[in-house]
Design a protein around this motif. Sequence first.
Motif, PDB file in Angstrom:
ATOM      1  N   UNK A 128       0.834  -1.205   0.000  1.00 19.17           N
ATOM      2  CA  UNK A 128       0.000   0.000   0.000  1.00 19.17           C
ATOM      3  C   UNK A 128       0.872   1.259   0.000  1.00 19.17           C
ATOM      4  N   UNK A 129       1.905   1.266   0.818  1.00 18.53           N
ATOM      5  CA  UNK A 129       2.787   2.434   0.865  1.00 18.53           C
ATOM      6  C   UNK A 129       3.523   2.632  -0.459  1.00 18.53           C
ATOM      7  N   UNK A 130       3.968   1.542  -1.072  1.00 17.48           N
ATOM      8  CA  UNK A 130       4.641   1.659  -2.372  1.00 17.48           C
ATOM      9  C   UNK A 130       3.690   2.175  -3.440  1.00 17.48           C
ATOM     10  N   UNK A 131       2.422   1.731  -3.400  1.00 22.58           N
ATOM     11  CA  UNK A 131       1.422   2.201  -4.354  1.00 22.58           C
ATOM     12  C   UNK A 131       1.167   3.699  -4.158  1.00 22.58           C
ATOM     13  N   UNK A 132       1.062   4.142  -2.914  1.00 23.12           N
ATOM     14  CA  UNK A 132       0.831   5.568  -2.628  1.00 23.12           C
ATOM     15  C   UNK A 132       2.041   6.406  -3.052  1.00 23.12           C
ATOM     16  N   UNK A 133       3.257   5.881  -2.783  1.00 20.51           N
ATOM     17  CA  UNK A 133       4.466   6.622  -3.164  1.00 20.51           C
ATOM     18  C   UNK A 133       4.551   6.763  -4.677  1.00 20.51           C
ATOM     19  N   UNK A 134       4.284   5.672  -5.399  1.00 22.40           N
ATOM     20  CA  UNK A 134       4.338   5.720  -6.858  1.00 22.40           C
ATOM     21  C   UNK A 134       3.297   6.700  -7.405  1.00 22.40           C
ATOM     22  N   UNK A 135       2.099   6.699  -6.825  1.00 25.07           N
ATOM     23  CA  UNK A 135       1.057   7.627  -7.256  1.00 25.07           C
ATOM     24  C   UNK A 135       1.495   9.073  -7.005  1.00 25.07           C
ATOM     25  N   UNK A 136       2.039   9.325  -5.828  1.00 22.38           N
ATOM     26  CA  UNK A 136       2.458  10.692  -5.487  1.00 22.38           C
ATOM     27  C   UNK A 136       3.580  11.168  -6.405  1.00 22.38           C
ATOM     28  N   UNK A 137       4.536  10.311  -6.676  1.00 23.48           N
ATOM     29  CA  UNK A 137       5.637  10.710  -7.554  1.00 23.48           C
ATOM     30  C   UNK A 137       5.160  10.909  -8.988  1.00 23.48           C
ATOM     31  N   UNK A 138       4.226  10.083  -9.437  1.00 26.56           N
ATOM     32  CA  UNK A 138       3.721  10.207 -10.805  1.00 26.56           C
ATOM     33  C   UNK A 138       2.914  11.489 -10.992  1.00 26.56           C
ATOM     34  N   UNK A 139       2.266  11.963  -9.946  1.00 23.92           N
ATOM     35  CA  UNK A 139       1.446  13.166 -10.041  1.00 23.92           C
ATOM     36  C   UNK A 139       2.144  14.410  -9.486  1.00 23.92           C
ATOM     37  N   UNK A 140       3.407  14.304  -9.156  1.00 20.08           N
ATOM     38  CA  UNK A 140       4.175  15.456  -8.695  1.00 20.08           C
ATOM     39  C   UNK A 140       3.784  15.957  -7.321  1.00 20.08           C
ATOM     40  N   UNK A 141       3.292  15.070  -6.474  1.00 19.57           N
ATOM     41  CA  UNK A 141       2.896  15.446  -5.119  1.00 19.57           C
ATOM     42  C   UNK A 141       4.021  15.139  -4.141  1.00 19.57           C
ATOM     43  N   UNK A 142       3.985  15.841  -3.007  1.00 15.30           N
ATOM     44  CA  UNK A 142       4.929  15.533  -1.934  1.00 15.30           C
ATOM     45  C   UNK A 142       4.513  14.209  -1.307  1.00 15.30           C
ATOM     46  N   UNK A 143       5.444  13.270  -1.241  1.00 18.23           N
ATOM     47  CA  UNK A 143       5.149  11.922  -0.743  1.00 18.23           C
ATOM     48  C   UNK A 143       4.708  11.951   0.713  1.00 18.23           C
ATOM     49  N   UNK A 144       5.214  12.898   1.482  1.00 19.40           N
ATOM     50  CA  UNK A 144       4.935  12.959   2.914  1.00 19.40           C
ATOM     51  C   UNK A 144       3.697  13.778   3.271  1.00 19.40           C
ATOM     52  N   UNK A 145       3.074  14.408   2.299  1.00 23.07           N
ATOM     53  CA  UNK A 145       1.846  15.161   2.533  1.00 23.07           C
ATOM     54  C   UNK A 145       0.658  14.210   2.377  1.00 23.07           C
ATOM     55  N   UNK A 146       0.261  13.579   3.471  1.00 22.05           N
ATOM     56  CA  UNK A 146      -0.769  12.533   3.424  1.00 22.05           C
ATOM     57  C   UNK A 146      -2.117  13.061   2.949  1.00 22.05           C
ATOM     58  N   UNK A 147      -2.485  14.242   3.400  1.00 27.64           N
ATOM     59  CA  UNK A 147      -3.791  14.782   3.025  1.00 27.64           C
ATOM     60  C   UNK A 147      -3.878  15.043   1.529  1.00 27.64           C
ATOM     61  N   UNK A 148      -2.828  15.599   0.956  1.00 26.61           N
ATOM     62  CA  UNK A 148      -2.835  15.883  -0.479  1.00 26.61           C
ATOM     63  C   UNK A 148      -2.862  14.591  -1.290  1.00 26.61           C
ATOM     64  N   UNK A 149      -2.108  13.599  -0.856  1.00 29.91           N
ATOM     65  CA  UNK A 149      -2.097  12.320  -1.564  1.00 29.91           C
ATOM     66  C   UNK A 149      -3.449  11.633  -1.431  1.00 29.91           C
ATOM     67  N   UNK A 150      -4.027  11.649  -0.232  1.00 32.87           N
ATOM     68  CA  UNK A 150      -5.345  11.049  -0.029  1.00 32.87           C
ATOM     69  C   UNK A 150      -6.397  11.705  -0.928  1.00 32.87           C
ATOM     70  N   UNK A 151      -6.378  13.015  -0.973  1.00 26.56           N
ATOM     71  CA  UNK A 151      -7.350  13.751  -1.781  1.00 26.56           C
ATOM     72  C   UNK A 151      -7.169  13.448  -3.261  1.00 26.56           C
ATOM     73  N   UNK A 152      -5.932  13.434  -3.730  1.00 29.97           N
ATOM     74  CA  UNK A 152      -5.662  13.149  -5.145  1.00 29.97           C
ATOM     75  C   UNK A 152      -6.046  11.721  -5.502  1.00 29.97           C
ATOM     76  N   UNK A 153      -5.803  10.778  -4.597  1.00 32.07           N
ATOM     77  CA  UNK A 153      -6.174   9.383  -4.854  1.00 32.07           C
ATOM     78  C   UNK A 153      -7.696   9.219  -4.853  1.00 32.07           C
ATOM     79  N   UNK A 154      -8.365   9.948  -3.986  1.00 34.68           N
ATOM     80  CA  UNK A 154      -9.824   9.897  -3.946  1.00 34.68           C
ATOM     81  C   UNK A 154     -10.412  10.450  -5.254  1.00 34.68           C
ATOM     82  N   UNK A 155      -9.832  11.562  -5.740  1.00 33.53           N
ATOM     83  CA  UNK A 155     -10.293  12.144  -6.999  1.00 33.53           C
ATOM     84  C   UNK A 155     -10.015  11.216  -8.178  1.00 33.53           C
ATOM     85  N   UNK A 156      -8.926  10.449  -8.088  1.00 36.32           N
ATOM     86  CA  UNK A 156      -8.579   9.518  -9.167  1.00 36.32           C
ATOM     87  C   UNK A 156      -9.429   8.257  -9.115  1.00 36.32           C
ATOM     88  N   UNK A 157     -10.167   8.075  -8.024  1.00 34.17           N
ATOM     89  CA  UNK A 157     -11.058   6.929  -7.917  1.00 34.17           C
ATOM     90  C   UNK A 157     -10.412   5.679  -7.361  1.00 34.17           C
TER      91      UNK A 157
END
Length: 89
Positions: free
Chosen positions: A50-79
């Motif tokens: 799960x962490x590797x999937x979140x890290x890969x998503x964050x890096x692919x979308x140019x997000x800060x890996x350690x900003x959990x709220x931004x990654x959560x929101x972007x993943x929610x928007x991506x479905x």
Amino acid sequence: MIVSVLAQADPGVPSGSEFGKASPVGLFVTVALLVAVIYIGYALTRRMRRLNRRRAFAEAHGLDVFDEQAVDEAMREAGLADVDKKRWF
């Protein structure tokens, strides 16, 4: 003078018909520990995937890996369903 010594077992050493036999409790403890280790390995493997999937998503979308709220929101928007699950650990 002749001294004779009889061979005797040391009184502190256990002996008898029950010496060396394992009890069923020992088997239960061993099996319980084995199950616990297998479960922990399974749970950590799931967590790392799960962490590797979140890290890969964050890096692919140019997000800060350690900003959990931004990654959560972007993943929610991506479905991606990852975000809505309860976090057990």
